[in-house]
Scaffold this active site. Structure first.
Site, short mmCIF file in Angstrom:
data_model
loop_
_atom_site.label_atom_id
_atom_site.label_comp_id
_atom_site.label_asym_id
_atom_site.label_seq_id
_atom_site.Cartn_x
_atom_site.Cartn_y
_atom_site.Cartn_z
N HIS A 1 -20.58 -19.36 -28.95
CA HIS A 1 -19.72 -19.85 -27.87
C HIS A 1 -19.95 -19.07 -26.58
CE1 HIS A 1 -16.48 -21.86 -25.95
NE2 HIS A 1 -15.80 -20.74 -25.81
N LYS B 1 -11.98 -32.51 -13.86
CA LYS B 1 -10.59 -32.95 -14.05
C LYS B 1 -9.88 -32.88 -12.71
CE LYS B 1 -8.87 -31.98 -18.61
NZ LYS B 1 -8.16 -31.11 -19.50
N ARG C 1 -6.16 -33.48 -10.91
CA ARG C 1 -4.76 -33.82 -11.15
C ARG C 1 -4.30 -34.82 -10.09
NH1 ARG C 1 -1.10 -32.98 -14.40
NH2 ARG C 1 -2.26 -31.46 -15.61
N ASP D 1 -21.52 -30.62 -26.04
CA ASP D 1 -20.68 -29.41 -26.06
C ASP D 1 -21.17 -28.50 -27.20
OD1 ASP D 1 -18.69 -27.70 -25.26
OD2 ASP D 1 -17.03 -29.07 -25.66
N THR E 1 -10.90 -32.63 -26.51
CA THR E 1 -11.67 -32.56 -25.25
C THR E 1 -12.56 -33.79 -25.12
OG1 THR E 1 -11.78 -30.18 -25.61
CG2 THR E 1 -13.28 -31.08 -23.95
C1 R5P Z 1 -14.32 -24.65 -25.78
O1 R5P Z 1 -14.49 -23.81 -24.93
C2 R5P Z 1 -15.46 -25.27 -26.53
O2 R5P Z 1 -16.65 -25.24 -25.82
C3 R5P Z 1 -15.12 -26.71 -26.90
O3 R5P Z 1 -15.01 -27.48 -25.72
C4 R5P Z 1 -13.81 -26.77 -27.65
O4 R5P Z 1 -13.84 -25.89 -28.73
C5 R5P Z 1 -13.55 -28.17 -28.14
O5 R5P Z 1 -12.32 -28.15 -28.81
P1 R5P Z 1 -11.57 -29.48 -29.18
O6 R5P Z 1 -12.55 -30.36 -29.92
O7 R5P Z 1 -10.44 -29.03 -30.05
O8 R5P Z 1 -11.10 -30.13 -27.92
#
Ligand code: R5P
Length: 289
Positions: free
Chosen positions: A124, A184, A186, A210, A218
């Site tokens: 990460h 994003k 608002r 990702d 997300t």
């Molecule tokens: C967060 O910083 C990671 O890069 C992912 O975006 C995150 O873990 C995704 O989490 P979720 O699927 O629960 O939205």
């Protein structure tokens, strides 16, 4: 060299053995009635190089990893390289609030108790490698994911946020397409819009990439918005597919056309293997591979 695949990494370990042209090390794994783990190596490995492969997720797989390391160490292996395809706890990589454990550091310190090197895939945050007290390396499965997406005739790649833009840039480079990130904005107290910063999604085939899909929240939100904006197809791709709870349903009901993950965590979406990038790193970095 022998490859020892743990119960959370059988597929990737098999692929690694094949790519490196090395035999698998056979072992018995079982659980006692009280669920405690048991491992016994079935071959002699004194004086041998061993590549131990085990994803550190969920928690019980971490205990398995420690016992695998202990068995290999005790059996007199000449070298032990621990491959942790998905390094769980990597998101708790600092103390966000007073009194918290730095979980990534705690796990890394324990993995460092035995062995000569550690390898992980798309951590990460890269700085977690410093938590190990033995040499630690990372490699990236983004290129492998990109090769798969290339076949899908993607118009552009998106990062779910600005911070993840580098991953989208790398994938787009491998595919030969444009990239952008989702921003994003608002609108009011209850409404946010999620839209590509510069590109227009209308009638396009887009892929969001990702490192981790956990609850799918997300990605689901981003898919919905892109579909609303007229995207023809939306693919989601990640290195580590945790797919916690109803993640799969969330992604599909948001309109996702395909979910793609690697086998760092083995599940029904492990379409591509991260073994290739690990094998490449081993051949480049570690002389005995
Ligand atoms: C967060 O910083 C990671 O890069 C992912 O975006 C995150 O873990 C995704 O989490 P979720 O699927 O629960 O939205």
């Amino acid at each position: 060299m022998y490859v020892l695949g743990g119960t959370s990494a059988r597929h990737i370990a098999g692929n690694l053995a094949r790519l490196l042209h090395q035999p698998m090390l056979h072992a018995t794994y079982k659980r006692f009635p009280d669920n405690e783990f048991y491992i016994r190596l079935l071959e002699r490995i004194d004086g041998e190089d061993v590549l131990l492969v085990q994803t550190a997720y969920p928690d019980e797989k971490i205990i398995e990893l420690f016992l695998m390391q202990d068995a290999v160490h005790d059996a007199g292996a000449k070298t032990m390289t621990t491959v942790v395809p998905y390094f769980g706890y990597s998101r708790q990589d600092k103390r966000f609030e007073e009194g918290e454990a730095i979980s990534a550091r705690a796990i890394a310190q324990h993995i460092s108790l035995h062995g000569d090197a550690v390898i992980t895939v798309d951590p990460h945050k890269e700085h977690i490698l410093k938590f190990f007290s033995i040499p630690a390396y990372s490699c990236s499965a983004v290129n492998t994911l990109a090769q798969y997406l290339k076949e899908k005739h993607i118009d552009f790649i998106l990062a779910p946020d600005k911070g993840a833009k580098e991953r989208a840039r790398e994938a787009a480079g491998a595919i030969g397409c444009k990239y952008d990130y989702l921003e994003k904005t608002r609108i009011d107290g209850t409404t946010v819009s999620i839209t590509p910063k510069t590109l227009d999604a209308r009638d396009k085939q887009v892929a969001i990439i990702d490192d981790i899909i956990s609850t799918g929240g997300t990605m689901a939100q981003s898919i919905k918005e892109l579909k609303k904006q007229g995207a023809k197809k939306v693919f989601v791709a990640c290195t580590h597919g945790l797919f916690v709870g109803t993640a799969k349903e969330k992604l599909l009901s948001a309109g996702c056309d395909e979910i793609i993950a690697t086998d760092t965590i083995e599940n029904e979406f492990s379409t591509v293997s991260a073994a290739e990038c690990i094998a490449y790193l081993l051949e480049q970095t570690l002389p005995f591979a």
